[in-house]
Enzyme design. Sequence first.
Site, PDB file in Angstrom:
ATOM      1  N   LYS A  54       0.833  -1.212   0.000  1.00 38.74           N
ATOM      2  CA  LYS A  54       0.000   0.000   0.000  1.00 38.74           C
ATOM      3  C   LYS A  54       0.864   1.257   0.000  1.00 38.74           C
ATOM      4  O   LYS A  54       0.602   2.194  -0.752  1.00 38.74           O
ATOM      5  CB  LYS A  54      -0.934  -0.001   1.220  1.00 38.74           C
ATOM      6  CG  LYS A  54      -2.090  -1.010   1.067  1.00 38.74           C
ATOM      7  CD  LYS A  54      -2.823  -1.264   2.374  1.00 38.74           C
ATOM      8  CE  LYS A  54      -3.849  -2.371   2.184  1.00 38.74           C
ATOM      9  NZ  LYS A  54      -4.473  -2.804   3.442  1.00 38.74           N
ATOM     10  N   GLN A  98      -4.201  -1.020   9.727  1.00 34.43           N
ATOM     11  CA  GLN A  98      -4.201  -2.380   9.184  1.00 34.43           C
ATOM     12  C   GLN A  98      -4.759  -3.362  10.222  1.00 34.43           C
ATOM     13  O   GLN A  98      -4.304  -3.398  11.359  1.00 34.43           O
ATOM     14  CB  GLN A  98      -2.773  -2.776   8.775  1.00 34.43           C
ATOM     15  CG  GLN A  98      -2.668  -4.125   8.112  1.00 34.43           C
ATOM     16  CD  GLN A  98      -3.371  -4.191   6.757  1.00 34.43           C
ATOM     17  OE1 GLN A  98      -3.245  -3.306   5.920  1.00 34.43           O
ATOM     18  NE2 GLN A  98      -4.160  -5.241   6.556  1.00 34.43           N
ATOM     19  N   ASP A 121     -10.615   3.266   4.212  1.00 35.52           N
ATOM     20  CA  ASP A 121     -10.972   1.838   4.206  1.00 35.52           C
ATOM     21  C   ASP A 121     -12.487   1.666   4.067  1.00 35.52           C
ATOM     22  O   ASP A 121     -12.959   0.605   3.659  1.00 35.52           O
ATOM     23  CB  ASP A 121     -10.516   1.182   5.529  1.00 35.52           C
ATOM     24  CG  ASP A 121      -9.347   0.235   5.338  1.00 35.52           C
ATOM     25  OD1 ASP A 121      -9.120  -0.206   4.195  1.00 35.52           O
ATOM     26  OD2 ASP A 121      -8.671  -0.069   6.339  1.00 35.52           O
TER      27      ASP A 121
END
Length: 294
Positions: A54, A98, A121
Amino acid sequence: MSARRIDGTAIAAELTTKISAEVARLRKEHGLDPGLAVVLVGSNPASEVYVRNKTAKTAAVGMRSSLHTLPATVSESDLLALVAQLNADPMVHGILVQLPLPPQIEPQKVIEAVAPAKDVDGFHPLTAGLLATGLPGLRPCTPSGCVRLAKSVHPSLAGMEAVIIGRSNIVGKPLFHLLLAENATVTVAHSRTRDLPAVARRADLLFVAIGRPEFGKRDFIKPGATVIDVGINRVPADGGKSRLVGDVAFAEAAEVAGAITPVPGGVGPMTIACLMLNTLSAACTAAGLPDPAL
Ligand code: NAD
């Protein structure tokens, strides 16, 4: 194999190229400088790989990224304090924590701590509510990537029978709303569904997101269906090694399907490309600029 292989890597690369061009244009014309903050807690090897991908992709499209690593022993309050600091930082437009998190931290608390405007997200309940009610907002990355892959085969999904197997907050439920917004007729199946293969065989578009290696077999697939395999499962391979497989038994499903995504190289790269798009989108909104329609 008779099915067409849907190349997620190539489709993601095409989207990423457009994002790069848009980042360059917005920087030149408006001085926009989008930034993503990624928070990694502990040293889960899979999470480390995802986070590395990412941050590398963020740099590749010309956006800033900052990586905040915390030890596995970090307290919930220290993690929440970092999220609050990132929420307040005007140079940070997107925040990604994460998952999974270590057991002393309640993930829902962290998800709800991220400012909805920076929720790239798409996991915050407010973001989920905007999606469910059809209001503008950030959309979760993996489900958005799934829809883009389906539309690479069928530019209009209107009227199509879609079946999603899996009802998680991260994939199945938001995917339901995205497909409904595309005017598909959507069924969500799960672990309590009766005669799952028969339900799956209704699908013109079958999405499988359950986290069970090669669970979806030939009898799940309607001849000619488009199959989007969301699963990422590491299984033992020859020579003591391991390999990645999806939630669908690719080789046998490909004999029946019309089009199918591979694992790896299907949904995974699209998730990251959609994260880049969300970061750009959040930066545009923060600057009062229109959302880039890419
Ligand atoms: P999850 O564990 O949160 O949810 C799994 C869902 O599958 C549940 O709703 C459950 O009802 C359903 N399910 C489980 N067993 C079943 C069965 N035997 N029959 C029918 N339904 C069953 O998982 P998740 O977070 O939604 O992830 C699903 C898969 O997608 C995992 O393999 C995960 O690694 C993968 N994933 C991939 C990406 C990506 O970027 N490609 C992103 C997120 C998740």
